[in-house]
Design a protein around this motif. Structure first.
Motif, mmCIF file in Angstrom:
data_model
loop_
_atom_site.group_PDB
_atom_site.id
_atom_site.type_symbol
_atom_site.label_atom_id
_atom_site.label_comp_id
_atom_site.label_asym_id
_atom_site.label_seq_id
_atom_site.Cartn_x
_atom_site.Cartn_y
_atom_site.Cartn_z
ATOM 1 N N ASN A 1 24.938 -32.322 -34.562
ATOM 2 C CA ASN A 1 25.339 -33.717 -34.433
ATOM 3 C C ASN A 1 26.384 -33.913 -33.343
ATOM 4 O OD1 ASN A 1 23.654 -34.706 -36.437
ATOM 5 N ND2 ASN A 1 25.165 -34.358 -38.043
ATOM 6 N N ASN A 2 26.168 -34.932 -32.522
ATOM 7 C CA ASN A 2 27.110 -35.348 -31.491
ATOM 8 C C ASN A 2 28.301 -36.009 -32.185
ATOM 9 O OD1 ASN A 2 28.439 -36.450 -29.311
ATOM 10 N ND2 ASN A 2 26.774 -37.833 -28.725
ATOM 11 N N LYS A 3 29.490 -35.542 -31.918
ATOM 12 C CA LYS A 3 30.684 -36.108 -32.545
ATOM 13 C C LYS A 3 31.141 -37.406 -31.868
ATOM 14 C CE LYS A 3 32.418 -31.778 -34.427
ATOM 15 N NZ LYS A 3 31.847 -31.962 -35.736
ATOM 16 N N HIS A 4 30.495 -37.781 -30.749
ATOM 17 C CA HIS A 4 30.889 -38.991 -30.015
ATOM 18 C C HIS A 4 29.662 -39.804 -29.601
ATOM 19 C CE1 HIS A 4 34.875 -37.196 -29.841
ATOM 20 N NE2 HIS A 4 34.266 -36.080 -29.492
ATOM 21 N N PRO A 5 28.785 -40.155 -30.537
ATOM 22 C CA PRO A 5 27.547 -40.855 -30.162
ATOM 23 C C PRO A 5 27.773 -42.256 -29.596
ATOM 24 C CG PRO A 5 27.787 -40.840 -32.536
ATOM 25 C CD PRO A 5 28.880 -39.966 -31.975
ATOM 26 N N GLU A 6 28.935 -42.825 -29.833
ATOM 27 C CA GLU A 6 29.231 -44.158 -29.308
ATOM 28 C C GLU A 6 29.571 -44.131 -27.817
ATOM 29 O OE1 GLU A 6 33.196 -42.343 -30.038
ATOM 30 O OE2 GLU A 6 31.266 -42.232 -31.049
ATOM 31 N N MET A 7 29.821 -42.949 -27.277
ATOM 32 C CA MET A 7 30.201 -42.783 -25.872
ATOM 33 C C MET A 7 28.996 -42.354 -25.037
ATOM 34 S SD MET A 7 33.516 -43.295 -25.860
ATOM 35 C CE MET A 7 33.980 -42.641 -24.276
ATOM 36 N N ASP A 8 28.960 -42.825 -23.802
ATOM 37 C CA ASP A 8 28.023 -42.276 -22.826
ATOM 38 C C ASP A 8 28.765 -41.221 -22.028
ATOM 39 O OD1 ASP A 8 25.891 -43.804 -23.540
ATOM 40 O OD2 ASP A 8 25.978 -45.149 -21.827
ATOM 41 N N TYR A 9 28.246 -40.010 -22.016
ATOM 42 C CA TYR A 9 28.825 -38.947 -21.210
ATOM 43 C C TYR A 9 27.738 -37.946 -20.860
ATOM 44 C CZ TYR A 9 29.164 -36.358 -25.674
ATOM 45 O OH TYR A 9 28.904 -35.743 -26.870
ATOM 46 N N TRP A 10 27.955 -37.237 -19.764
ATOM 47 C CA TRP A 10 27.000 -36.245 -19.280
ATOM 48 C C TRP A 10 27.290 -34.879 -19.881
ATOM 49 C CZ3 TRP A 10 22.767 -37.380 -16.614
ATOM 50 C CH2 TRP A 10 22.731 -38.561 -15.870
ATOM 51 N N VAL A 11 26.223 -34.162 -20.187
ATOM 52 C CA VAL A 11 26.286 -32.748 -20.537
ATOM 53 C C VAL A 11 25.406 -32.033 -19.518
ATOM 54 C CG1 VAL A 11 25.760 -30.986 -22.265
ATOM 55 C CG2 VAL A 11 26.591 -33.245 -22.988
ATOM 56 N N ARG A 12 25.942 -31.002 -18.898
ATOM 57 C CA ARG A 12 25.168 -30.235 -17.912
ATOM 58 C C ARG A 12 25.096 -28.777 -18.334
ATOM 59 N NH1 ARG A 12 26.326 -30.765 -11.705
ATOM 60 N NH2 ARG A 12 24.859 -32.467 -12.048
ATOM 61 N N PHE A 13 23.888 -28.237 -18.263
ATOM 62 C CA PHE A 13 23.669 -26.805 -18.425
ATOM 63 C C PHE A 13 23.162 -26.285 -17.097
ATOM 64 C CE2 PHE A 13 23.207 -28.150 -22.861
ATOM 65 C CZ PHE A 13 24.008 -27.218 -23.499
ATOM 66 N N ASN A 14 23.791 -25.235 -16.605
ATOM 67 C CA ASN A 14 23.350 -24.563 -15.392
ATOM 68 C C ASN A 14 22.884 -23.179 -15.815
ATOM 69 O OD1 ASN A 14 23.104 -24.606 -12.487
ATOM 70 N ND2 ASN A 14 24.646 -23.002 -12.508
ATOM 71 N N CYS A 15 21.621 -22.895 -15.605
ATOM 72 C CA CYS A 15 20.999 -21.668 -16.107
ATOM 73 C C CYS A 15 20.470 -20.860 -14.923
ATOM 74 C CB CYS A 15 19.887 -22.037 -17.082
ATOM 75 S SG CYS A 15 20.357 -23.322 -18.259
ATOM 76 N N PRO A 16 21.304 -20.005 -14.316
ATOM 77 C CA PRO A 16 20.943 -19.338 -13.065
ATOM 78 C C PRO A 16 20.035 -18.119 -13.192
ATOM 79 C CG PRO A 16 23.160 -18.726 -13.673
ATOM 80 C CD PRO A 16 22.694 -19.734 -14.698
#
Length: 149
Positions: free
Chosen positions: A28-43
């Protein structure tokens, strides 16, 4: 799935031997009311060419705006590792990753880019995105696709 039901975190790692979307886990997202980016970099992404069986290497970049669910990073690592023996064209792998993550999380917005290393002197960088239909994120997906470079 609550954090207490995550089955992979903190346990001995068993690596899948072929494409395994079932290893993906969410919390569960603890901040669903916020718009924010999550980035995964998988090299260290690896898959196999479906024609020659030769390995293809890439950096996979996953960017998303979560809603209620978020992908757990160890499960994502194992999922991406499961492509190691999977035969798929670059474009197919990137779209498959995006679709599996949409199914898992139902994010507001997601995009996946594969930066594949050259084979035969040509690099391929497939990009796909998705914005939840009927929302501002669908328009965002169209805009980002039009302006992608």
């Amino acid at each position: 799935m609550e954090e207490t039901t995550l089955s992979l975190l903190g346990k001995k790692t068993e690596y899948p031997q072929d494409y395994a979307p079932e290893v993906l886990e969410a919390f569960n997202n603890k901040h669903p009311e916020m718009d924010y980016w999550v980035r995964f970099n998988c090299p260290e992404f690896t898959s196999l060419c479906p024609i020659t069986g030769q390995p293809d290497f890439a950096t996979i970049q996953i960017d998303y705006i979560p809603d209620i669910k978020m992908v757990e990073s160890k499960s994502l690592k194992l999922y991406l590792f499961s492509f190691r023996n999977h035969g798929g064209f670059h474009e197919d792998c990137v779209n498959l990753i995006m679709k599996d993550l949409i199914k898992l999380m139902n994010p507001k917005y997601i995009e996946v880019t594969g930066f594949f290393t050259p084979r035969g002197g040509i690099s391929i960088y497939p990009y796909c995105n998705y914005g939840r239909p009927g929302t501002e994120y669908a328009e965002m997906a169209k805009d980002r696709m039009r302006t992608h470079r």
